[in-house]
Scaffold this motif. Structure first.
Motif, PDB file in Angstrom:
ATOM      1  N   THR A  68      36.353  11.936  14.549  1.00 36.35           N
ATOM      2  CA  THR A  68      35.977  13.691  14.161  1.00 36.35           C
ATOM      3  C   THR A  68      37.151  14.050  14.418  1.00 36.35           C
ATOM      4  O   THR A  68      37.606  15.213  13.380  1.00 36.35           O
ATOM      5  CB  THR A  68      34.949  13.904  14.453  1.00 36.35           C
ATOM      6  OG1 THR A  68      33.775  12.661  14.217  1.00 36.35           O
ATOM      7  CG2 THR A  68      34.500  15.346  14.399  1.00 36.35           C
ATOM      8  N   LYS A  69      38.092  13.736  15.193  1.00 43.31           N
ATOM      9  CA  LYS A  69      39.282  14.867  15.822  1.00 43.31           C
ATOM     10  C   LYS A  69      40.223  14.370  14.945  1.00 43.31           C
ATOM     11  O   LYS A  69      41.074  16.170  14.324  1.00 43.31           O
ATOM     12  CB  LYS A  69      39.288  14.632  16.821  1.00 43.31           C
ATOM     13  CG  LYS A  69      38.569  14.762  18.319  1.00 43.31           C
ATOM     14  CD  LYS A  69      38.955  14.475  19.951  1.00 43.31           C
ATOM     15  CE  LYS A  69      37.532  14.756  20.385  1.00 43.31           C
ATOM     16  NZ  LYS A  69      38.029  14.734  22.080  1.00 43.31           N
ATOM     17  N   LEU A  70      40.578  13.629  14.307  1.00 44.45           N
ATOM     18  CA  LEU A  70      41.614  13.355  13.297  1.00 44.45           C
ATOM     19  C   LEU A  70      41.000  14.293  11.788  1.00 44.45           C
ATOM     20  O   LEU A  70      41.897  14.797  11.244  1.00 44.45           O
ATOM     21  CB  LEU A  70      41.253  11.852  12.985  1.00 44.45           C
ATOM     22  CG  LEU A  70      42.881  11.135  13.585  1.00 44.45           C
ATOM     23  CD1 LEU A  70      42.254   9.628  13.733  1.00 44.45           C
ATOM     24  CD2 LEU A  70      43.806  11.371  13.999  1.00 44.45           C
ATOM     25  N   ILE A  71      39.744  13.897  11.774  1.00 44.58           N
ATOM     26  CA  ILE A  71      39.201  15.050  10.819  1.00 44.58           C
ATOM     27  C   ILE A  71      39.163  16.123  10.806  1.00 44.58           C
ATOM     28  O   ILE A  71      39.724  16.891   9.843  1.00 44.58           O
ATOM     29  CB  ILE A  71      37.779  14.249   9.790  1.00 44.58           C
ATOM     30  CG1 ILE A  71      38.109  12.731   9.064  1.00 44.58           C
ATOM     31  CG2 ILE A  71      37.490  15.097   9.308  1.00 44.58           C
ATOM     32  CD1 ILE A  71      36.730  12.101   8.750  1.00 44.58           C
ATOM     33  N   ILE A  72      39.052  16.886  11.792  1.00 46.83           N
ATOM     34  CA  ILE A  72      38.924  18.292  11.635  1.00 46.83           C
ATOM     35  C   ILE A  72      40.921  18.426  12.186  1.00 46.83           C
ATOM     36  O   ILE A  72      41.245  19.857  11.382  1.00 46.83           O
ATOM     37  CB  ILE A  72      38.825  18.895  13.518  1.00 46.83           C
ATOM     38  CG1 ILE A  72      37.010  18.224  13.141  1.00 46.83           C
ATOM     39  CG2 ILE A  72      39.044  20.469  14.128  1.00 46.83           C
ATOM     40  CD1 ILE A  72      35.975  18.415  14.608  1.00 46.83           C
ATOM     41  N   LEU A  73      40.917  18.005  12.507  1.00 44.65           N
ATOM     42  CA  LEU A  73      43.114  18.312  12.807  1.00 44.65           C
ATOM     43  C   LEU A  73      43.088  18.301  10.955  1.00 44.65           C
ATOM     44  O   LEU A  73      44.294  19.314  10.618  1.00 44.65           O
ATOM     45  CB  LEU A  73      43.958  17.041  13.578  1.00 44.65           C
ATOM     46  CG  LEU A  73      43.447  17.657  14.468  1.00 44.65           C
ATOM     47  CD1 LEU A  73      44.214  16.208  15.556  1.00 44.65           C
ATOM     48  CD2 LEU A  73      44.110  18.614  14.924  1.00 44.65           C
ATOM     49  N   ALA A  74      43.133  17.249  10.121  1.00 47.66           N
ATOM     50  CA  ALA A  74      43.488  17.262   8.687  1.00 47.66           C
ATOM     51  C   ALA A  74      42.833  18.591   7.623  1.00 47.66           C
ATOM     52  O   ALA A  74      43.840  18.584   6.895  1.00 47.66           O
ATOM     53  CB  ALA A  74      43.307  15.849   8.797  1.00 47.66           C
ATOM     54  N   LYS A  75      42.017  18.701   8.206  1.00 46.97           N
ATOM     55  CA  LYS A  75      40.991  19.697   7.759  1.00 46.97           C
ATOM     56  C   LYS A  75      42.243  21.359   8.512  1.00 46.97           C
ATOM     57  O   LYS A  75      42.467  22.026   7.303  1.00 46.97           O
ATOM     58  CB  LYS A  75      39.747  20.090   8.242  1.00 46.97           C
ATOM     59  CG  LYS A  75      39.351  21.837   7.733  1.00 46.97           C
ATOM     60  CD  LYS A  75      38.554  21.499   5.943  1.00 46.97           C
ATOM     61  CE  LYS A  75      38.141  22.839   6.350  1.00 46.97           C
ATOM     62  NZ  LYS A  75      37.558  22.528   4.871  1.00 46.97           N
ATOM     63  N   SER A  76      42.667  21.611   9.479  1.00 45.63           N
ATOM     64  CA  SER A  76      43.295  22.019   9.526  1.00 45.63           C
ATOM     65  C   SER A  76      44.687  22.282   8.825  1.00 45.63           C
ATOM     66  O   SER A  76      45.243  23.758   9.348  1.00 45.63           O
ATOM     67  CB  SER A  76      43.486  22.285  11.507  1.00 45.63           C
ATOM     68  OG  SER A  76      44.139  21.187  11.346  1.00 45.63           O
ATOM     69  N   ARG A  77      45.345  20.979   8.444  1.00 44.69           N
ATOM     70  CA  ARG A  77      46.486  21.165   7.628  1.00 44.69           C
ATOM     71  C   ARG A  77      46.362  21.738   6.103  1.00 44.69           C
ATOM     72  O   ARG A  77      47.334  21.492   5.144  1.00 44.69           O
ATOM     73  CB  ARG A  77      47.216  19.911   8.087  1.00 44.69           C
ATOM     74  CG  ARG A  77      48.233  20.026   9.246  1.00 44.69           C
ATOM     75  CD  ARG A  77      48.859  20.458   9.471  1.00 44.69           C
ATOM     76  NE  ARG A  77      49.736  20.888   8.351  1.00 44.69           N
ATOM     77  CZ  ARG A  77      51.089  20.724   8.948  1.00 44.69           C
ATOM     78  NH1 ARG A  77      51.061  21.183  10.087  1.00 44.69           N
ATOM     79  NH2 ARG A  77      51.886  20.799   8.451  1.00 44.69           N
ATOM     80  N   TRP A  78      45.152  21.866   5.846  1.00 47.61           N
ATOM     81  CA  TRP A  78      44.598  21.352   4.288  1.00 47.61           C
ATOM     82  C   TRP A  78      44.322  22.890   4.144  1.00 47.61           C
ATOM     83  O   TRP A  78      43.727  23.626   3.480  1.00 47.61           O
ATOM     84  CB  TRP A  78      43.429  20.540   4.271  1.00 47.61           C
ATOM     85  CG  TRP A  78      43.324  20.607   2.661  1.00 47.61           C
ATOM     86  CD1 TRP A  78      44.383  20.596   1.483  1.00 47.61           C
ATOM     87  CD2 TRP A  78      41.715  20.509   1.878  1.00 47.61           C
ATOM     88  NE1 TRP A  78      43.352  20.447   0.394  1.00 47.61           N
ATOM     89  CE2 TRP A  78      41.855  20.346   0.450  1.00 47.61           C
ATOM     90  CE3 TRP A  78      40.564  21.457   2.090  1.00 47.61           C
ATOM     91  CZ2 TRP A  78      40.913  20.793  -0.244  1.00 47.61           C
ATOM     92  CZ3 TRP A  78      39.382  21.130   1.072  1.00 47.61           C
ATOM     93  CH2 TRP A  78      39.664  21.278   0.089  1.00 47.61           C
ATOM     94  N   GLN A  79      45.803  23.845   4.080  1.00 46.06           N
ATOM     95  CA  GLN A  79      45.540  24.914   3.742  1.00 46.06           C
ATOM     96  C   GLN A  79      45.861  25.149   2.234  1.00 46.06           C
ATOM     97  O   GLN A  79      45.233  26.541   1.739  1.00 46.06           O
ATOM     98  CB  GLN A  79      46.927  25.777   4.464  1.00 46.06           C
ATOM     99  CG  GLN A  79      46.783  25.790   6.032  1.00 46.06           C
ATOM    100  CD  GLN A  79      45.806  25.758   6.938  1.00 46.06           C
ATOM    101  OE1 GLN A  79      45.742  27.127   6.678  1.00 46.06           O
ATOM    102  NE2 GLN A  79      44.956  25.437   7.862  1.00 46.06           N
ATOM    103  N   SER A  80      46.561  24.696   1.111  1.00 48.60           N
ATOM    104  CA  SER A  80      46.597  25.100   0.105  1.00 48.60           C
ATOM    105  C   SER A  80      45.130  24.928  -0.466  1.00 48.60           C
ATOM    106  O   SER A  80      44.677  25.314  -1.729  1.00 48.60           O
ATOM    107  CB  SER A  80      47.981  23.986  -0.939  1.00 48.60           C
ATOM    108  OG  SER A  80      46.824  22.945  -0.424  1.00 48.60           O
ATOM    109  N   GLY A  81      44.420  23.660  -0.538  1.00 49.45           N
ATOM    110  CA  GLY A  81      42.668  23.320  -1.094  1.00 49.45           C
ATOM    111  C   GLY A  81      43.668  22.943  -1.902  1.00 49.45           C
ATOM    112  O   GLY A  81      42.351  22.252  -2.918  1.00 49.45           O
TER     113      GLY A  81
END
Length: 122
Positions: A68-81
């Motif tokens: 879950t922490k990896l997924i949340i970190l990935a979400k934080s990098r998904w800025q462009s959409g």
């Protein structure tokens, strides 16, 4: 092919599959981004992982909270959409999971889409 979704748009399986096929046809176009994302995730997960979670990695024991922490970190990098970025992030998470000896099922099309949806919805 839709590759520039706004963050509020849900990425469909069809969109994701089209992007995956395009990337597989020209991996060199997305590989630098995948490497950048994977490096970011590997470095930053160490800042949020507990000793128990790191022990699980060392022992090849699947740990849902660390995933879950990896997924949340990935979400934080998904800025462009963008769907391309979402695919690259899902692939980065999947390869980290593989390296943790937690399995390879996320490297399949179905597994990558599952990770993408988890990242999108985090």
């Amino acid at each position: 092919m839709k590759t520039d979704n706004i963050l509020t748009d849900m990425v469909t399986q069809s969109d994701f599959s089209n992007v995956a096929e395009s990337i597989r046809g020209n991996l060199s176009s997305a590989l630098p981004k995948m490497i950048e994302y994977k490096t970011y995730l590997q470095r930053n997960v160490l800042d949020v992982a507990t000793c128990n979670e790191l022990d699980d990695v060392k022992n090849g024991i699947v740990n849902g909270s660390l995933m879950t922490k990896l997924i949340i970190l990935a979400k934080s990098r998904w800025q462009s959409g963008a769907t391309v970025d979402l695919y690259c992030l899902a692939m980065s998470v999947a390869t980290i999971i593989k390296e943790y000896d937690w399995g390879t099922e996320y490297l399949s099309d179905k597994g990558l889409f599952s990770l993408a949806m988890q990242i999108q919805n985090a």
